[in-house]
Design an enzyme around this catalytic site. Structure first.
Site, mmCIF file in Angstrom:
data_model
loop_
_atom_site.group_PDB
_atom_site.id
_atom_site.type_symbol
_atom_site.label_atom_id
_atom_site.label_comp_id
_atom_site.label_asym_id
_atom_site.label_seq_id
_atom_site.Cartn_x
_atom_site.Cartn_y
_atom_site.Cartn_z
ATOM 1 N N HIS A 134 0.832 -1.208 0.000
ATOM 2 C CA HIS A 134 0.000 0.000 0.000
ATOM 3 C C HIS A 134 0.868 1.260 0.000
ATOM 4 O O HIS A 134 1.878 1.316 0.694
ATOM 5 C CB HIS A 134 -0.845 0.065 1.275
ATOM 6 C CG HIS A 134 -2.050 -0.818 1.273
ATOM 7 N ND1 HIS A 134 -1.982 -2.179 1.332
ATOM 8 C CD2 HIS A 134 -3.373 -0.512 1.245
ATOM 9 C CE1 HIS A 134 -3.221 -2.674 1.346
ATOM 10 N NE2 HIS A 134 -4.081 -1.684 1.291
ATOM 11 N N ASN A 164 8.155 -4.352 3.428
ATOM 12 C CA ASN A 164 6.750 -3.962 3.618
ATOM 13 C C ASN A 164 6.291 -4.235 5.041
ATOM 14 O O ASN A 164 5.620 -3.406 5.660
ATOM 15 C CB ASN A 164 5.874 -4.726 2.624
ATOM 16 C CG ASN A 164 4.483 -4.142 2.509
ATOM 17 O OD1 ASN A 164 4.174 -3.102 3.068
ATOM 18 N ND2 ASN A 164 3.631 -4.837 1.765
#
Length: 264
Positions: A134, A164
């Site tokens: 994201h 991440n």
DNA sequence: CGGCGGGCAATG
DNA sequence: CATTGCCCGCCG
């Protein structure tokens, strides 16, 4: 004979299932349809100026495959060349962070508002070795709709899995912690940086960024800083860089000059 | 240590 | 699609 029939049935079922999946995912996102049918073209930042400082989006040199997309809680400038965002803008404050307690809904989807020739597909990320990272974090989203929309692949870049879930996740959480204590609105712009050598994944050649940045601008305190991270395993959270340094590295002036001239 | 939040893949 | 189990890193 019976076996081949069974196989044919299963294949047909799979095809139907795939179609159902696509339409169902879109049906669950009525905001997209509303914006599309109302405008007749992909949404424009003019429809969501609230995510930008003084309503002014960063200026990026024109390119045929750039598209502006408004969502409920963020805005994306999308590149059909890398099939990733160029940047994603959010406006957050203590209230939006307090509202950001939605249950994580892990349903990634290809964004139907983008032409097939410009968007990433789920298949591109599958078994690519990279995670779907994201830019506007799911953890920031204040409503169920915003949460669902944040899983659009238009909001994703191929990101190193350890990065991440590690340093980058920590930066996201640190940013939320900061905003929780901020006195007013905080504007956040997150995005990828590519080099000519950046690899690509999947049949559609989704670009893998070499770096990721997250710019934070506190409007009340007139302060700005940025995190700059290499998209690799083992990357650590370092000391933030200045706004000027970010502009130097990206070539993009993310904030209005008047605002920049008054930064503390 | 457990809980949480960032993900992954396999199965029906 | 939904469900389930799993991995990993960070934090208290």
């Amino acid at each position: 004979m019976k076996q081949t029939t069974l196989w044919a049935r299963m294949l047909r079922l799979t095809a139907i299932l795939a179609l159902t999946v696509t339409s169902a995912a879109n049906a669950r996102l009525p905001v997209f349809e509303a914006l599309d049918s109302a405008s007749g073209h992909p949404t424009r930042f003019a429809q969501c100026p609230q995510f930008f400082v003084d309503g002014k989006p960063p200026a990026i040199p024109a390119s045929p495959k750039l598209r502006e997309l408004c969502y409920e809680a963020f805005a994306i400038l999308h590149s059909g060349e890398t099939r990733t965002p160029v940047y994603v803008a959010q406006r957050l404050n203590r209230q939006t962070i307090e509202d950001a307690d939605e249950k994580r809904a892990t349903k990634f989807f290809a964004d139907a508002r983008l032409p097939r020739g410009e968007r990433a597909e789920l298949e591109d990320y599958k078994r690519s070795g990279y995670s779907r990272g994201h830019m506007a974090p799911a953890g920031d989203m204040p409503t169920p709709t915003a949460m669902a929309q944040s899983f659009s692949l238009a909001n994703m870049v191929p990101q190193d899995i350890q990065h991440n879930g590690g340093a980058w996740a920590k930066i996201e959480q640190d940013t939320r912690r900061y905003i929780r204590r901020a006195k007013g609105d905080v504007f956040v712009i997150t995005g990828p940086v590519f080099t000519p050598e950046s690899p690509r994944i999947g049949n559609n050649g989704v670009g893998v960024p070499a770096y990721l940045f997250k710019l934070v601008y506190d409007q009340h305190d007139n302060r700005a800083w940025a995190h700059w991270q290499e998209n690799r395993e083992g990357e650590r959270v370092g000391r933030p860089i200045t706004y000027e340094e970010l502009v130097k590295r990206t070539g993009v002036e993310f904030l209005p000059r008047l605002v920049v001239s008054q930064l503390n």
